[in-house]
Design a protein around this motif. Sequence first.
Motif, mmCIF file in Angstrom:
data_model
loop_
_atom_site.group_PDB
_atom_site.id
_atom_site.type_symbol
_atom_site.label_atom_id
_atom_site.label_comp_id
_atom_site.label_asym_id
_atom_site.label_seq_id
_atom_site.Cartn_x
_atom_site.Cartn_y
_atom_site.Cartn_z
ATOM 1 N N ASP A 28 0.829 -1.208 -0.084
ATOM 2 C CA ASP A 28 0.036 0.148 0.042
ATOM 3 C C ASP A 28 0.930 1.153 0.004
ATOM 4 O OD1 ASP A 28 -2.425 -1.521 0.116
ATOM 5 O OD2 ASP A 28 -2.518 -1.475 2.216
ATOM 6 N N LEU A 29 1.890 1.098 0.740
ATOM 7 C CA LEU A 29 2.773 2.420 1.014
ATOM 8 C C LEU A 29 3.499 2.428 -0.581
ATOM 9 C CD1 LEU A 29 3.706 4.569 2.706
ATOM 10 C CD2 LEU A 29 5.308 2.924 3.770
ATOM 11 N N LEU A 30 3.897 1.494 -0.902
ATOM 12 C CA LEU A 30 4.704 1.397 -2.292
ATOM 13 C C LEU A 30 3.836 2.151 -3.349
ATOM 14 C CD1 LEU A 30 6.718 -1.765 -2.704
ATOM 15 C CD2 LEU A 30 7.711 0.577 -2.779
ATOM 16 N N VAL A 31 2.696 1.691 -3.222
ATOM 17 C CA VAL A 31 1.534 2.177 -4.474
ATOM 18 C C VAL A 31 1.542 3.873 -4.399
ATOM 19 C CG1 VAL A 31 -0.810 2.338 -5.038
ATOM 20 C CG2 VAL A 31 0.285 0.142 -4.681
ATOM 21 N N ALA A 32 1.521 4.195 -3.177
ATOM 22 C CA ALA A 32 1.174 5.642 -2.798
ATOM 23 C C ALA A 32 2.582 6.493 -3.146
ATOM 24 C CB ALA A 32 0.769 5.868 -1.540
ATOM 25 N N ALA A 33 3.531 5.896 -2.985
ATOM 26 C CA ALA A 33 4.994 6.452 -3.316
ATOM 27 C C ALA A 33 5.083 6.446 -4.778
ATOM 28 C CB ALA A 33 6.339 5.846 -2.674
ATOM 29 N N LEU A 34 4.708 5.397 -5.443
ATOM 30 C CA LEU A 34 4.762 5.225 -6.988
ATOM 31 C C LEU A 34 3.908 6.287 -7.595
ATOM 32 C CD1 LEU A 34 6.245 4.070 -9.488
ATOM 33 C CD2 LEU A 34 4.603 2.288 -9.263
ATOM 34 N N ARG A 35 2.603 6.520 -7.061
ATOM 35 C CA ARG A 35 1.629 7.160 -7.558
ATOM 36 C C ARG A 35 2.237 8.752 -7.468
ATOM 37 N NH1 ARG A 35 -2.398 6.019 -4.895
ATOM 38 N NH2 ARG A 35 -3.241 4.730 -6.490
ATOM 39 N N GLN A 36 2.922 9.332 -6.531
ATOM 40 C CA GLN A 36 3.436 10.414 -6.432
ATOM 41 C C GLN A 36 4.631 10.550 -7.228
ATOM 42 O OE1 GLN A 36 3.568 12.481 -2.706
ATOM 43 N NE2 GLN A 36 5.727 12.857 -2.713
ATOM 44 N N ALA A 37 5.658 9.552 -7.336
ATOM 45 C CA ALA A 37 6.605 9.734 -8.335
ATOM 46 C C ALA A 37 6.030 9.805 -9.624
ATOM 47 C CB ALA A 37 7.705 8.489 -8.238
ATOM 48 N N ASN A 38 4.923 9.003 -10.152
ATOM 49 C CA ASN A 38 4.482 9.090 -11.583
ATOM 50 C C ASN A 38 3.854 10.427 -11.776
ATOM 51 O OD1 ASN A 38 4.949 6.338 -12.249
ATOM 52 N ND2 ASN A 38 2.754 5.606 -11.610
ATOM 53 N N GLY A 39 3.551 11.293 -10.849
ATOM 54 C CA GLY A 39 2.904 12.529 -11.036
ATOM 55 C C GLY A 39 4.176 13.246 -11.306
ATOM 56 N N TRP A 40 5.262 13.255 -10.888
ATOM 57 C CA TRP A 40 6.360 14.057 -11.287
ATOM 58 C C TRP A 40 6.868 13.729 -12.515
ATOM 59 C CZ3 TRP A 40 9.642 12.137 -6.308
ATOM 60 C CH2 TRP A 40 9.096 12.950 -5.373
ATOM 61 N N TRP A 41 6.905 12.538 -12.947
ATOM 62 C CA TRP A 41 7.391 11.992 -14.133
ATOM 63 C C TRP A 41 6.552 12.366 -15.287
ATOM 64 C CZ3 TRP A 41 11.781 9.465 -15.868
ATOM 65 C CH2 TRP A 41 11.908 8.955 -16.574
ATOM 66 N N LEU A 42 5.265 12.273 -14.925
ATOM 67 C CA LEU A 42 4.153 12.625 -16.256
ATOM 68 C C LEU A 42 4.333 14.155 -16.391
ATOM 69 C CD1 LEU A 42 1.314 10.200 -15.391
ATOM 70 C CD2 LEU A 42 2.854 10.169 -17.403
ATOM 71 N N ALA A 43 4.358 14.960 -15.260
ATOM 72 C CA ALA A 43 4.307 16.512 -15.408
ATOM 73 C C ALA A 43 5.629 16.733 -16.385
ATOM 74 C CB ALA A 43 4.319 17.165 -14.118
ATOM 75 N N ASP A 44 6.861 16.197 -16.030
ATOM 76 C CA ASP A 44 7.927 16.495 -16.857
ATOM 77 C C ASP A 44 7.570 15.747 -18.150
ATOM 78 O OD1 ASP A 44 9.203 17.452 -14.603
ATOM 79 O OD2 ASP A 44 10.312 15.708 -14.187
ATOM 80 N N PHE A 45 7.040 14.793 -18.453
ATOM 81 C CA PHE A 45 6.657 14.182 -19.887
ATOM 82 C C PHE A 45 5.849 15.240 -20.532
ATOM 83 C CE2 PHE A 45 4.908 11.220 -22.845
ATOM 84 C CZ PHE A 45 6.130 10.784 -23.648
#
Length: 215
Positions: A54-71
């Motif tokens: 559950d914690l990994l999913v939340a962390a990845l969701r946040q990291a994905n947000g950074w990545w997608l904003a850059d992309f």
Amino acid sequence: MARRYDPDRRQRIIDAAIEVVGERGIAGLSHRAVAAAADVPLGSTTYHFASLDDLLVAALRQANGWWLADFARWVEGLDLTVPLADEVARLVADTLAGDRARVELEYELYLAALRHEAVRPMAAECLDEMVALLGRRLGDTATARAVVAFTDGLLLQHLLTGQPFQVATVREGLAGVIGAASGPVAAAGPASGGGRSGAPGPTHGTGSPRRAGSG
């Protein structure tokens, strides 16, 4: 004793989880380590995140947000009059020259999906969104999928080997992957249907490229 009002605690726990992964890797992630980094009671981490997945999913969701904003910023800035390979080379070069520690962290979270099944949908969603963003800009989903997969793989290769980046590698490699679409971006052609195919091919799954332009 009254319970202290702490509306930001959940977010601090997520931030702490990302910090722990950045310092110790996925293997070092634990509720206890995150609680210490977030300066919260151990019970708070298990209250908000019953399992490490559950914690990994939340962390990845946040990291994905950074990545997608850059992309998304890279996609918006695409020059449709120049070769697509040159624009992809710019993306890879900017990503590798930027905050490398953050890119490595994003990929580490992304690759956690290999052993944590609960994380896989998040990685797949990131890749799909990358393809969708680029596909709308190019008017060609098939080309977008190829570009995302190629870029993701190339970024991961450079992160793993530390080899110097060469623009010619992108031009030649992308030409082989998408053929005529390595000409001017506008020549990519009409939408061809079909559905990150990750990443970075930013793998970023299938997400971080999982990740792009982080810098």
